[in-house]
Design an enzyme around this catalytic site. Structure first.
Site, PDB file in Angstrom:
ATOM      1  N   LYS A  92      37.777  39.584  49.740  1.00  0.00           N
ATOM      2  CA  LYS A  92      37.384  39.882  51.122  1.00  0.00           C
ATOM      3  C   LYS A  92      35.868  39.802  51.297  1.00  0.00           C
ATOM      4  O   LYS A  92      35.388  39.170  52.237  1.00  0.00           O
ATOM      5  CB  LYS A  92      37.858  41.292  51.522  1.00  0.00           C
ATOM      6  CG  LYS A  92      39.369  41.490  51.387  1.00  0.00           C
ATOM      7  CD  LYS A  92      39.791  42.884  51.827  1.00  0.00           C
ATOM      8  CE  LYS A  92      39.242  44.006  50.974  1.00  0.00           C
ATOM      9  NZ  LYS A  92      39.721  43.976  49.566  1.00  0.00           N
ATOM     10  N   ARG A 114      42.753  50.877  56.943  1.00  0.00           N
ATOM     11  CA  ARG A 114      43.443  51.070  55.662  1.00  0.00           C
ATOM     12  C   ARG A 114      44.835  51.648  55.825  1.00  0.00           C
ATOM     13  O   ARG A 114      45.577  51.736  54.839  1.00  0.00           O
ATOM     14  CB  ARG A 114      42.649  52.036  54.777  1.00  0.00           C
ATOM     15  CG  ARG A 114      41.422  51.380  54.192  1.00  0.00           C
ATOM     16  CD  ARG A 114      40.842  52.244  53.096  1.00  0.00           C
ATOM     17  NE  ARG A 114      39.542  51.720  52.733  1.00  0.00           N
ATOM     18  CZ  ARG A 114      39.297  51.111  51.581  1.00  0.00           C
ATOM     19  NH1 ARG A 114      40.225  50.972  50.684  1.00  0.00           N
ATOM     20  NH2 ARG A 114      38.097  50.651  51.331  1.00  0.00           N
ATOM     21  N   ARG A 130      33.110  41.892  38.350  1.00  0.00           N
ATOM     22  CA  ARG A 130      32.250  41.615  39.507  1.00  0.00           C
ATOM     23  C   ARG A 130      30.948  42.407  39.486  1.00  0.00           C
ATOM     24  O   ARG A 130      30.888  43.507  38.961  1.00  0.00           O
ATOM     25  CB  ARG A 130      32.993  41.842  40.819  1.00  0.00           C
ATOM     26  CG  ARG A 130      33.025  43.248  41.323  1.00  0.00           C
ATOM     27  CD  ARG A 130      33.628  43.284  42.737  1.00  0.00           C
ATOM     28  NE  ARG A 130      34.113  44.612  43.043  1.00  0.00           N
ATOM     29  CZ  ARG A 130      34.785  44.938  44.132  1.00  0.00           C
ATOM     30  NH1 ARG A 130      35.086  44.008  45.028  1.00  0.00           N
ATOM     31  NH2 ARG A 130      35.174  46.171  44.337  1.00  0.00           N
ATOM     32  N   ARG A 162      29.765  48.535  40.646  1.00  0.00           N
ATOM     33  CA  ARG A 162      30.289  49.782  41.209  1.00  0.00           C
ATOM     34  C   ARG A 162      30.941  50.626  40.118  1.00  0.00           C
ATOM     35  O   ARG A 162      31.673  50.112  39.273  1.00  0.00           O
ATOM     36  CB  ARG A 162      31.326  49.477  42.298  1.00  0.00           C
ATOM     37  CG  ARG A 162      30.708  49.186  43.639  1.00  0.00           C
ATOM     38  CD  ARG A 162      31.715  48.729  44.649  1.00  0.00           C
ATOM     39  NE  ARG A 162      32.909  49.573  44.734  1.00  0.00           N
ATOM     40  CZ  ARG A 162      33.875  49.394  45.622  1.00  0.00           C
ATOM     41  NH1 ARG A 162      33.793  48.391  46.498  1.00  0.00           N
ATOM     42  NH2 ARG A 162      34.924  50.179  45.636  1.00  0.00           N
ATOM     43  N   ARG A 166      43.775  52.094  42.736  1.00  0.00           N
ATOM     44  CA  ARG A 166      43.440  51.568  44.071  1.00  0.00           C
ATOM     45  C   ARG A 166      44.485  50.551  44.527  1.00  0.00           C
ATOM     46  O   ARG A 166      44.794  50.470  45.719  1.00  0.00           O
ATOM     47  CB  ARG A 166      42.033  50.944  44.037  1.00  0.00           C
ATOM     48  CG  ARG A 166      40.928  52.024  44.047  1.00  0.00           C
ATOM     49  CD  ARG A 166      39.648  51.560  43.365  1.00  0.00           C
ATOM     50  NE  ARG A 166      38.979  50.476  44.038  1.00  0.00           N
ATOM     51  CZ  ARG A 166      38.056  49.694  43.482  1.00  0.00           C
ATOM     52  NH1 ARG A 166      37.701  49.888  42.215  1.00  0.00           N
ATOM     53  NH2 ARG A 166      37.502  48.724  44.160  1.00  0.00           N
TER      54      ARG A 166
HETATM   55  P1  ADP Z   1      37.134  42.376  47.612  1.00  0.00           P
HETATM   56  O1  ADP Z   1      35.975  42.403  48.586  1.00  0.00           O
HETATM   57  O2  ADP Z   1      38.415  41.907  48.259  1.00  0.00           O
HETATM   58  O3  ADP Z   1      37.340  43.652  46.835  1.00  0.00           O
HETATM   59  P2  ADP Z   1      35.434  40.486  46.137  1.00  0.00           P
HETATM   60  O4  ADP Z   1      35.090  39.493  47.187  1.00  0.00           O
HETATM   61  O5  ADP Z   1      34.393  41.482  45.738  1.00  0.00           O
HETATM   62  O6  ADP Z   1      36.813  41.249  46.515  1.00  0.00           O
HETATM   63  O7  ADP Z   1      35.933  39.665  44.849  1.00  0.00           O
HETATM   64  C1  ADP Z   1      36.150  40.344  43.606  1.00  0.00           C
HETATM   65  C2  ADP Z   1      35.592  39.514  42.458  1.00  0.00           C
HETATM   66  O8  ADP Z   1      36.422  38.359  42.250  1.00  0.00           O
HETATM   67  C3  ADP Z   1      34.189  38.997  42.705  1.00  0.00           C
HETATM   68  O9  ADP Z   1      33.486  39.057  41.480  1.00  0.00           O
HETATM   69  C4  ADP Z   1      34.365  37.548  43.141  1.00  0.00           C
HETATM   70  O10 ADP Z   1      33.283  36.732  42.705  1.00  0.00           O
HETATM   71  C5  ADP Z   1      35.665  37.166  42.434  1.00  0.00           C
HETATM   72  N1  ADP Z   1      36.499  36.307  43.274  1.00  0.00           N
HETATM   73  C6  ADP Z   1      36.665  36.369  44.619  1.00  0.00           C
HETATM   74  N2  ADP Z   1      37.529  35.435  45.043  1.00  0.00           N
HETATM   75  C7  ADP Z   1      37.940  34.755  43.940  1.00  0.00           C
HETATM   76  C8  ADP Z   1      38.819  33.620  43.704  1.00  0.00           C
HETATM   77  N3  ADP Z   1      39.481  33.031  44.728  1.00  0.00           N
HETATM   78  N4  ADP Z   1      38.976  33.212  42.418  1.00  0.00           N
HETATM   79  C9  ADP Z   1      38.318  33.816  41.401  1.00  0.00           C
HETATM   80  N5  ADP Z   1      37.471  34.852  41.548  1.00  0.00           N
HETATM   81  C10 ADP Z   1      37.271  35.321  42.805  1.00  0.00           C
END
Ligand code: ADP
Ligand code: ZN
Length: 214
Positions: free
Chosen positions: A13, A88, A127, A161, A172
């Protein structure tokens, strides 16, 4: 154009919202980031929120709705906003509909990123975020071009985080399925839900989202 991006922790997201912001001049409203910013600014809302968070309680639906309500009145939301992390629960989704209707605003799309839970643990645990500009990265899936340097702003400061570990991620995810996933049906009934395969590569997901938004 106003959107909700829906999906469990790790679905992408934040990553996709940032890209859509750049492309469609919309503003990403992450309720978690907004709460932290309110607390940091010492606003009236921030003071209220801090007391509740310090006591380990959840922020009430009413406070969150009021926060979003005043936020969407800002000028920078006039071309549209992307809600990330809110609503949520179904009651929050109902309260959001009511609040937007009072402002004669509407949601154009609710986009659900569909993913496998097991893969989310790996994504969340890898991440990290640029402390300066908020750009998101991943140890395996989205590394900065130069190790240790943010692509967007050049900062060498990154944060992870505290709740991004395997155990809390599983909790979660359970909470997500129990409380948040039902809102997909809620918006499906209103005919504004679109599902996108969030297991695809980051660029492919972006492409699908851009197709939906036109
Ligand atoms: P959210 O906001 O839904 O919790 P994030 O955008 O922070 O998720 O994504 C979580 C992690 O996964 C980040 O480190 C991001 O770089 C990685 N990520 C996001 N989308 C993908 C994807 N389609 N394939 C692989 N890794 C992804
Ligand atoms: Zn940066």
């Amino acid at each position: 154009m106003n959107l909700i991006i829906l999906g469990p922790p790790g679905a992408g997201k934040g990553t996709q919202s940032k890209r859509l912001e750049d492309k469609f001049s919309m503003i990403q409203l992450s309720t978690g980031d907004m709460l932290r910013a309110e607390v940091a600014s010492g606003s009236e809302l921030g003071k209220q929120a801090k007391v509740i968070m310090d006591a380990g309680d959840f922020i009430s639906d009413e406070i969150i709705i009021n926060m979003i309500s005043s936020r969407v009145d800002h000028d920078d939301c006039k071309d549209g906003f992307i809600l990330d992390g809110f609503p949520r629960t179904v009651p929050q989704a109902e309260a959001l509909n009511k609040m937007l209707a009072e402002k004669s605003l509407k949601l154009n799309h609710v986009i659900e990123l569909t993913v496998d839970d097991e893969a989310m643990v790996e994504r969340i645990c890898g991440r990290f975020t640029c402390s300066n500009c908020g750009s998101g990265y991943h140890d395996s899936f989205q590394k900065p071009a130069t190790d240790g340097v943010c692509d967007s702003c050049g900062s060498t400061d990154f944060t992870r985080r505290a709740d991004d570990n395997a155990e809390t991620v599983r909790n979660r995810l359970t909470t997500y399925h129990e409380q948040t996933a039902p809102i997909a049906t809620f918006y499906g009934d209103q005919g504004i839900l679109k599902q996108v395969d969030g297991m695809a590569a980051i660029d492919d997901v972006t492409q699908k989202l851009e197709n939906i938004l036109g």
